[in-house]
Scaffold this active site. Structure first.
Site, PDB file in Angstrom:
ATOM      1  N   GLU A 158       0.831  -1.197   0.000  1.00 44.25           N
ATOM      2  CA  GLU A 158       0.000   0.000   0.000  1.00 44.25           C
ATOM      3  C   GLU A 158       0.870   1.253   0.000  1.00 44.25           C
ATOM      4  OE1 GLU A 158      -3.283   2.352   2.814  1.00 44.25           O
ATOM      5  OE2 GLU A 158      -2.470   0.411   3.468  1.00 44.25           O
ATOM      6  N   HIS A 213      -4.745   6.471   0.505  1.00 42.21           N
ATOM      7  CA  HIS A 213      -4.656   5.122   1.062  1.00 42.21           C
ATOM      8  C   HIS A 213      -5.294   4.109   0.107  1.00 42.21           C
ATOM      9  CE1 HIS A 213      -3.391   6.011   5.280  1.00 42.21           C
ATOM     10  NE2 HIS A 213      -3.895   7.204   4.967  1.00 42.21           N
ATOM     11  N   GLU A 295      -9.650   6.019   0.406  1.00 37.72           N
ATOM     12  CA  GLU A 295      -9.276   4.615   0.211  1.00 37.72           C
ATOM     13  C   GLU A 295      -9.618   4.296  -1.247  1.00 37.72           C
ATOM     14  OE1 GLU A 295      -7.803   2.765   2.422  1.00 37.72           O
ATOM     15  OE2 GLU A 295      -8.301   3.589   4.399  1.00 37.72           O
TER      16      GLU A 295
END
Length: 331
Positions: A158, A213, A295
């Site tokens: 990530e 993210h 996200e």
């Protein structure tokens, strides 16, 4: 170059007897030249005398050579008869090359605006778990300084994803005239802690802050979502002034991200709106500037992971976020 001690080659068509010794012919030539020398010298003296009185001639105060002028270090070191190099010649030492001017910042709808982009996590966190496990105060409690973040099933981190998208986002925003600050560029072994990430945005007095993210939930959970700050007051946290503008920023990003990437809002939370409110994230609780998390997808789902690992899709993701920020800031 011919050696003076070797006989000269015979002259084609000459009436001189080739059997006559060569030194006899040379002696005759020397005598002739010697006879001409006095006349030539006298003519040169007269020429110099008259030239000195003419307006076109050199002034008597002007030296005829630079043999008496001070020598530069390079000239003093040069061998007799050598030609000065460009670095020691007067013309080279006196000439200067103007430095190319720095390119002017781009002008655009975000000129005068500051945006802080926060690449979530740091790939080095995996090797510094003791450091990132330190507890920090986030207003509503205490939490780890940072975490490692997640990975795809194939091991794509990530942290690598967030840094790549953040750099692309910076480029897109700068093209619109914004000043962009990244909280880090993997130029440190771990971190920064969530408290420091929030402080960077606050100290920059950012007009908008976005933390990038990617999620790590079960396969089959797909899509993106934007996290908004809840109204929090406690310790160093007080989000009352940023709740409203942060929601507007988040809504702008949701619409533009979906349109640009073709991704749908998350199917596992947010009721299809792509918006979620949380009070347990220090990066939001401690911010004094409008801020959201995004996200971008679920790294544990094969279909989402295929997008997240695609450079072309990451460029679309960055552009979608940038378009949302431009819309929020009035561009």
């Amino acid at each position: 170059m011919r050696n003076d001690n070797s006989p000269p080659p015979p002259e084609s068509g000459s009436s001189i007897d080739p059997d006559r010794p060569w030194f006899t012919r040379r002696a005759t030539l020397v005598v002739g030249v010697a006879a001409l020398a006095p006349a030539t010298l006298a003519g040169w003296v007269l020429t110099q005398a008259f030239a000195g009185t003419g307006s076109d001639g050199p002034s008597r105060s002007t030296p005829l050579s630079s043999s008496h002028a001070p020598l530069s270090p390079g000239q003093r070191d040069a061998k007799p008869g050598s030609v000065p190099s460009e670095s020691t010649s007067p013309s080279a030492s006196q000439s200067t090359t103007a430095a190319a001017p720095a390119p002017a910042p781009a002008k655009g709808p975000l000129t005068g605006k500051t945006v802080v982009v926060d690449p979530g996590h740091n790939a080095g966190n995996f090797e510094h778990t003791d450091e990132i496990d330190q507890q920090v105060d986030i207003g509503t409690g205490r939490k780890e300084c940072d975490t490692t973040g997640t990975t795809t099933n194939a091991g794509y981190k990530e942290a690598d994803f967030t840094l790549d998208v953040s750099r692309r986002l910076r480029t897109a925003l700068e093209a619109q005239g914004a000043k962009v600050v990244l909280t880090h560029q993997a130029d440190r072994p771990w971190g920064p802690c969530i408290t420091e990430r929030a402080r960077i945005g606050n100290e920059a007095k950012a007009d908008a802050v976005v933390s990038v993210h990617a999620d790590g939930v079960s396969a089959g959970s797909r899509g993106f979502h934007v996290i908004l700050p809840a109204k929090v007051k406690g310790g160093a946290a007080d989000t009352a002034k940023i709740v409203g503008p942060s929601r507007e920023l988040g809504e702008r990003i949701v619409g533009n991200f979906a349109r640009t990437t073709g991704s749908a809002p998350a199917n596992y939370l947010g009721s299809g709106t792509g918006l979620v409110v949380r009070d347990d994230l220090g990066g939001l609780n401690l911010s004094t500037q409008p801020k959201v998390f995004i996200e971008c997808g679920n790294m544990r789902d094969a279909k989402d992971a295929a997008q997240l690992t695609s450079p072309e899709w990451r460029q679309k993701a960055a552009q979608g976020i940038a378009d949302g920020i431009v819309g929020f800031l009035g561009g």
